[in-house]
Design a protein around this motif. Structure first.
Motif, PDB file in Angstrom:
ATOM      1  N   ASP A   3      -1.316   0.569 -10.406  1.00 14.94           N
ATOM      2  CA  ASP A   3      -0.707   0.254  -9.119  1.00 14.94           C
ATOM      3  C   ASP A   3       0.606  -0.501  -9.320  1.00 14.94           C
ATOM      4  OD1 ASP A   3      -2.961   1.367  -7.994  1.00 14.94           O
ATOM      5  OD2 ASP A   3      -3.963  -0.558  -7.704  1.00 14.94           O
TER       6      ASP A   3
ATOM      7  N   GLN B 104       0.827  -1.203   0.000  1.00 15.82           N
ATOM      8  CA  GLN B 104       0.000   0.000   0.000  1.00 15.82           C
ATOM      9  C   GLN B 104       0.863   1.256   0.000  1.00 15.82           C
ATOM     10  OE1 GLN B 104      -2.313   0.638   3.557  1.00 15.82           O
ATOM     11  NE2 GLN B 104      -3.729   2.057   2.551  1.00 15.82           N
TER      12      GLN B 104
ATOM     13  N   LEU C 115      -5.835  -0.812   1.858  1.00 15.33           N
ATOM     14  CA  LEU C 115      -5.065  -2.044   1.738  1.00 15.33           C
ATOM     15  C   LEU C 115      -5.569  -2.878   0.568  1.00 15.33           C
ATOM     16  CD1 LEU C 115      -4.803  -3.155   5.491  1.00 15.33           C
ATOM     17  CD2 LEU C 115      -2.939  -2.330   4.045  1.00 15.33           C
ATOM     18  N   PRO C 116      -4.669  -3.516  -0.183  1.00 12.97           N
ATOM     19  CA  PRO C 116      -5.099  -4.306  -1.344  1.00 12.97           C
ATOM     20  C   PRO C 116      -5.774  -5.607  -0.916  1.00 12.97           C
ATOM     21  CG  PRO C 116      -2.757  -4.611  -0.979  1.00 12.97           C
ATOM     22  CD  PRO C 116      -3.198  -3.544  -0.014  1.00 12.97           C
TER      23      PRO C 116
ATOM     24  N   LEU D 236      -1.476   3.280  -2.516  1.00 16.60           N
ATOM     25  CA  LEU D 236      -2.879   2.872  -2.548  1.00 16.60           C
ATOM     26  C   LEU D 236      -3.671   3.548  -1.431  1.00 16.60           C
ATOM     27  CD1 LEU D 236      -2.421  -0.978  -3.101  1.00 16.60           C
ATOM     28  CD2 LEU D 236      -2.672   0.815  -4.823  1.00 16.60           C
TER      29      LEU D 236
END
Length: 339
Positions: A159, A130, A138-139, A135
């Motif tokens: 990303d 992240q 959180l992914p 990001l």
């Protein structure tokens, strides 16, 4: 570059050519990581481009004396002589131009491209990814099971590029490209709908659509009916794809606004037929996002999810419902027929 300089470059490149340097095993890890960092390549892309660059006798070449004048400055930016020569080449400039044109003509390409980033080394966890990729949240994390259990983060193309650009010099991570069918259903119009050109005035809403009148189905609607043709209309195959938690029950059905063809010599493809063509297949009620994701990955980026009218052939008679299907977007069909 004048013709004399081109000839000198060609002669120098031929003289310095070493076939062993063009094999995967002979490319130092440091070089691969350098090209990942400088040019935003995945490891696989970096290896492929390095091999191709070294085998190109017409590649850009800087005289050694000229390089010695700037090497300290360029090395501070991460370049060595080979990487800097590549950055000046028409090959790299052409790649950038193509990427820019592709981005301009298809604004959601990076968003729809999906990559799995293995959580290890310089990217040990979701929080590190992240931070490196910038990001906002959180992914999503996926678990892979093999000899060991591995964790992977799901990111899109933008990303991925940010992550590679921000990785510390000399570090790397495993990135796997995966492909899934795009799903981007408009809340304000019927776009995209099989066999319906939503750009035409008569197919556009005359005023903003209230939230409670959002065209159906919407992106988040579950369960949702799908119209299947080809391999997904095979109950056994569909069962293996979805697993035991998603019982399979296919209903004979048909839809309008499409026609079938094939691509790659064997795969059925549904495309628009603005004349109202009729296609037979099966209806299937997709219960949740997990099942839908499995279907989208199975169909790959050669298809997109679109709205359609599904006419279920039940013992009680025809029953029209609003549903979805996979429309082919991968290019020209090799064969076409009407049904």
């Amino acid at each position: 570059m004048d013709i004399l300089q081109a000839c000198e470059d060609l002669a120098n490149n031929i003289a310095s050519f070493n076939a062993s340097e063009c094999s995967d095993a002979e490319i130092p890890k440091e070089q691969i990581q350098r090209w990942q960092h400088l040019f935003g390549f995945t490891e696989e892309e970096a290896i492929k481009e390095l091999r191709s660059w070294r085998a190109d006798f017409g590649r850009t070449s800087i005289p050694l004396l000229a390089w010695q004048e700037i090497d300290q400055e360029k090395k501070s930016l991460g370049y060595n002589k080979e990487a800097y020569e590549y950055s000046l080449s028409s090959r790299w400039l052409s790649r950038q131009a193509k990427a820019q044109n592709h981005s301009s003509s298809s604004s959601n390409t990076h968003t729809q491209s999906i990559y799995l980033v293995k959580l290890e080394g310089s990217v040990p966890d979701a929080a590190a990814l992240q931070r490196l990729a910038g990001l906002p949240i959180l992914p999503e994390i996926k678990t892979g099971y093999g000899d060991t259990t591995e964790l992977f983060a799901v990111v899109n193309g933008k990303d991925k590029e940010k992550l590679l650009a921000n990785l510390p010099m000399g570090s790397s991570t495993t990135i796997i490209s995966i492909s899934r069918a795009c799903k981007d259903l408009s809340r304000q119009s019927a776009y995209p709908t099989l066999g319906l050109d939503t750009t035409l005035p008569q197919n556009r809403p005359s005023s903003p659509i209230p939230t409670h009148q959002t065209p159906q189905p919407a992106n988040e609607d579950y369960p949702v009916w799908y119209f299947f043709y080809g391999t997904l209309a095979d109950g056994d195959r569909l069962g293996r794809l979805l697993g035991p938690n998603h019982p399979v029950s296919l209903t004979p059905a048909w839809t309008t606004g499409g026609r079938l063809g094939t691509w790659a010599g064997k795969y059925k493809a549904l495309v628009d037929d603005f004349g109202g063509g009729k296609v037979h297949g099966h209806g299937f009620l997709v219960q949740d996002k997990e099942a839908e994701d499995a279907l989208r990955y199975y169909e790959t980026g050669a298809y997109e999810v679109v709205r359609c009218d599904i006419y279920l052939e039940t013992p009680e008679g025809g029953n029209m419902i609003k549903g979805l299907t996979f429309r082919y977007i991968g290019g020209n069909l090799e064969e076409e027929w009407a049904l």
